[in-house]
Design a protein around this motif. Structure first.
Motif, PDB file in Angstrom:
ATOM      1  N   VAL A  78     -30.811 -14.035  -9.114  1.00  0.00           N
ATOM      2  CA  VAL A  78     -30.836 -13.823 -10.571  1.00  0.00           C
ATOM      3  C   VAL A  78     -32.152 -14.347 -11.137  1.00  0.00           C
ATOM      4  O   VAL A  78     -32.846 -13.668 -11.899  1.00  0.00           O
ATOM      5  CB  VAL A  78     -29.647 -14.544 -11.262  1.00  0.00           C
ATOM      6  N   VAL A  79     -32.490 -15.550 -10.734  1.00  0.00           N
ATOM      7  CA  VAL A  79     -33.706 -16.192 -11.261  1.00  0.00           C
ATOM      8  C   VAL A  79     -34.941 -15.409 -10.812  1.00  0.00           C
ATOM      9  O   VAL A  79     -35.851 -15.138 -11.603  1.00  0.00           O
ATOM     10  CB  VAL A  79     -33.768 -17.665 -10.811  1.00  0.00           C
ATOM     11  N   ALA A  80     -34.959 -14.992  -9.531  1.00  0.00           N
ATOM     12  CA  ALA A  80     -36.107 -14.232  -9.020  1.00  0.00           C
ATOM     13  C   ALA A  80     -36.267 -12.909  -9.768  1.00  0.00           C
ATOM     14  O   ALA A  80     -37.379 -12.396  -9.917  1.00  0.00           O
ATOM     15  CB  ALA A  80     -35.933 -13.971  -7.529  1.00  0.00           C
ATOM     16  N   ALA A  81     -35.153 -12.373 -10.257  1.00  0.00           N
ATOM     17  CA  ALA A  81     -35.201 -11.096 -10.978  1.00  0.00           C
ATOM     18  C   ALA A  81     -35.564 -11.277 -12.450  1.00  0.00           C
ATOM     19  O   ALA A  81     -35.646 -10.309 -13.198  1.00  0.00           O
ATOM     20  CB  ALA A  81     -33.843 -10.396 -10.860  1.00  0.00           C
ATOM     21  N   GLY A  82     -35.727 -12.534 -12.882  1.00  0.00           N
ATOM     22  CA  GLY A  82     -36.137 -12.778 -14.265  1.00  0.00           C
ATOM     23  C   GLY A  82     -34.990 -13.106 -15.188  1.00  0.00           C
ATOM     24  O   GLY A  82     -35.175 -13.232 -16.404  1.00  0.00           O
ATOM     25  N   GLY A  83     -33.779 -13.238 -14.633  1.00  0.00           N
ATOM     26  CA  GLY A  83     -32.633 -13.626 -15.457  1.00  0.00           C
ATOM     27  C   GLY A  83     -32.503 -15.138 -15.497  1.00  0.00           C
ATOM     28  O   GLY A  83     -33.276 -15.868 -14.873  1.00  0.00           O
ATOM     29  N   ASP A  84     -31.500 -15.576 -16.222  1.00  0.00           N
ATOM     30  CA  ASP A  84     -31.243 -17.006 -16.342  1.00  0.00           C
ATOM     31  C   ASP A  84     -30.022 -17.282 -15.465  1.00  0.00           C
ATOM     32  O   ASP A  84     -28.902 -16.905 -15.816  1.00  0.00           O
ATOM     33  CB  ASP A  84     -30.954 -17.276 -17.824  1.00  0.00           C
ATOM     34  N   GLY A  85     -30.229 -17.880 -14.296  1.00  0.00           N
ATOM     35  CA  GLY A  85     -29.118 -18.066 -13.353  1.00  0.00           C
ATOM     36  C   GLY A  85     -28.702 -19.512 -13.258  1.00  0.00           C
ATOM     37  O   GLY A  85     -29.536 -20.411 -13.364  1.00  0.00           O
ATOM     38  N   LEU A  86     -27.406 -19.732 -13.055  1.00  0.00           N
ATOM     39  CA  LEU A  86     -26.919 -21.097 -12.939  1.00  0.00           C
ATOM     40  C   LEU A  86     -25.791 -21.152 -11.913  1.00  0.00           C
ATOM     41  O   LEU A  86     -24.885 -20.302 -11.938  1.00  0.00           O
ATOM     42  CB  LEU A  86     -26.395 -21.553 -14.299  1.00  0.00           C
ATOM     43  N   VAL A  87     -25.856 -22.153 -11.011  1.00  0.00           N
ATOM     44  CA  VAL A  87     -24.731 -22.387 -10.105  1.00  0.00           C
ATOM     45  C   VAL A  87     -23.618 -23.011 -10.934  1.00  0.00           C
ATOM     46  O   VAL A  87     -23.825 -24.035 -11.598  1.00  0.00           O
ATOM     47  CB  VAL A  87     -25.135 -23.330  -8.948  1.00  0.00           C
ATOM     48  N   TRP A  88     -22.455 -22.394 -10.915  1.00  0.00           N
ATOM     49  CA  TRP A  88     -21.357 -22.820 -11.788  1.00  0.00           C
ATOM     50  C   TRP A  88     -20.038 -22.512 -11.089  1.00  0.00           C
ATOM     51  O   TRP A  88     -19.841 -21.375 -10.647  1.00  0.00           O
ATOM     52  CB  TRP A  88     -21.442 -22.030 -13.109  1.00  0.00           C
ATOM     53  N   ASN A  89     -19.181 -23.492 -10.983  1.00  0.00           N
ATOM     54  CA  ASN A  89     -17.854 -23.268 -10.407  1.00  0.00           C
ATOM     55  C   ASN A  89     -16.878 -23.000 -11.534  1.00  0.00           C
ATOM     56  O   ASN A  89     -16.506 -23.910 -12.287  1.00  0.00           O
ATOM     57  CB  ASN A  89     -17.409 -24.467  -9.578  1.00  0.00           C
ATOM     58  N   LEU A  90     -16.451 -21.759 -11.632  1.00  0.00           N
ATOM     59  CA  LEU A  90     -15.581 -21.367 -12.745  1.00  0.00           C
ATOM     60  C   LEU A  90     -14.165 -21.883 -12.624  1.00  0.00           C
ATOM     61  O   LEU A  90     -13.361 -21.693 -13.531  1.00  0.00           O
ATOM     62  CB  LEU A  90     -15.594 -19.841 -12.894  1.00  0.00           C
ATOM     63  N   ARG A  91     -13.858 -22.551 -11.526  1.00  0.00           N
ATOM     64  CA  ARG A  91     -12.554 -23.204 -11.440  1.00  0.00           C
ATOM     65  C   ARG A  91     -12.535 -24.491 -12.255  1.00  0.00           C
ATOM     66  O   ARG A  91     -11.481 -25.005 -12.589  1.00  0.00           O
ATOM     67  CB  ARG A  91     -12.214 -23.541  -9.990  1.00  0.00           C
ATOM     68  N   GLU A  92     -13.713 -25.001 -12.538  1.00  0.00           N
ATOM     69  CA  GLU A  92     -13.771 -26.243 -13.314  1.00  0.00           C
ATOM     70  C   GLU A  92     -13.527 -25.948 -14.793  1.00  0.00           C
ATOM     71  O   GLU A  92     -14.016 -24.947 -15.320  1.00  0.00           O
ATOM     72  CB  GLU A  92     -15.130 -26.915 -13.109  1.00  0.00           C
ATOM     73  N   ASP A  93     -12.817 -26.850 -15.427  1.00  0.00           N
ATOM     74  CA  ASP A  93     -12.427 -26.607 -16.820  1.00  0.00           C
ATOM     75  C   ASP A  93     -13.549 -27.038 -17.765  1.00  0.00           C
ATOM     76  O   ASP A  93     -13.412 -28.000 -18.508  1.00  0.00           O
ATOM     77  CB  ASP A  93     -11.121 -27.373 -17.098  1.00  0.00           C
TER      78      ASP A  93
END
Ligand SMILES: C[S@@+](CC[C@H](N)C(=O)[O-])C[C@H]1O[C@@H](n2cnc3c(N)ncnc32)[C@H](O)[C@@H]1O
Length: 210
Positions: A78-93
């Motif tokens: 995502v970041v290499a493509a120019g987007g804003d990427g973030l590692v995020w675990n969506l199981r966390e509240d």
């Protein structure tokens, strides 16, 4: 400790399998989502994978794109493509950042048996719409045994295998409590995915406020 499936460890293997699973409908699944998002919108793509929606279908619309995924390799794309990427675990509240459109495609099954907390957080984050598309044909029981075995590996993104998938009925039931927010439902990708468009507030409220 679980091992991330080989599919999620190698972006090229992941891309090949996704193309194999969706066949000639591969592009249509992304086009259906992109068609709902206007130029310049702020997009939060959850479980974004290797940024295909952004790089091939949204970048030309000058959207402000954020892609969140538990897989660092995908976020790097995502970041290499120019987007804003973030590692995020969506199981966390943890509350999600606000965005005009909050998207999740082919990933809600990772949150079974209770997908509701993540759906609720998506609705809280969306200013305009939540766009949710989910496979409703169980590819893991495909008659092609190799494909079935490989697609079963999609269930382990690094937190252990999740054995369950949605059918059309179980998906409808999971979203039933948001019936007053569902603006539309349709089948996309040759009937392989069911697409829901939800408004962040009950639709009666939206109507009376305008
Ligand atoms: C089948 S892929 C779908 C990717 C992309 N949305 C698409 O439709 O092409 C599922 C994605 O969910 C991500 N994922 C699984 N569990 C997750 C979690 N707990 N938090 C964030 N992402 C997760 C995986 O890493 C993977 O990128």
């Amino acid at each position: 400790m679980s091992t991330t499936s080989v599919i999620y460890r190698h972006t090229s293997v992941y891309n090949l399998l996704m193309r194999g699973l969706y066949g000639r409908h591969y592009g249509a699944r992304f086009e259906a989502i992109a068609a709902l998002i206007p130029d310049g919108a702020e997009v939060l793509d959850l479980c974004c994978g290797p940024a295909t929606l952004y790089t091939r279908y949204l970048r030309g619309k000058s959207v402000r794109y954020k892609g969140f995924d538990i897989n660092e390799r995908f976020v790097d794309r995502v970041v290499a493509a120019g987007g804003d990427g973030l590692v995020w675990n969506l199981r966390e509240d943890t509350a999600l950042p606000r965005a005009d459109y909050v998207v999740m495609q082919a990933s809600l099954y990772h949150f079974l048996p209770d997908p509701d907390p993540v759906v609720r957080r998506m609705l809280e984050a969306a200013r305009e719409q939540v766009i949710l598309a989910e496979p409703i044909r169980n590819l893991t029981t495909s008659s092609n045994r190799t494909l079935a075995r490989l697609s079963g590996r999609f269930t382990d993104a690094g937190e252990g295998a999740q054995a369950h998938r949605f059918t059309r009925d179980t998906l409808d039931r999971a979203l039933a409590r948001y019936a007053d927010r569902i603006a539309s439902t349709s089948l996309i990708a040759g009937g392989r995915e069911q697409l829901y468009v939800l408004t962040p507030h009950p639709r009666a409220h939206v109507t009376s406020a305008s």
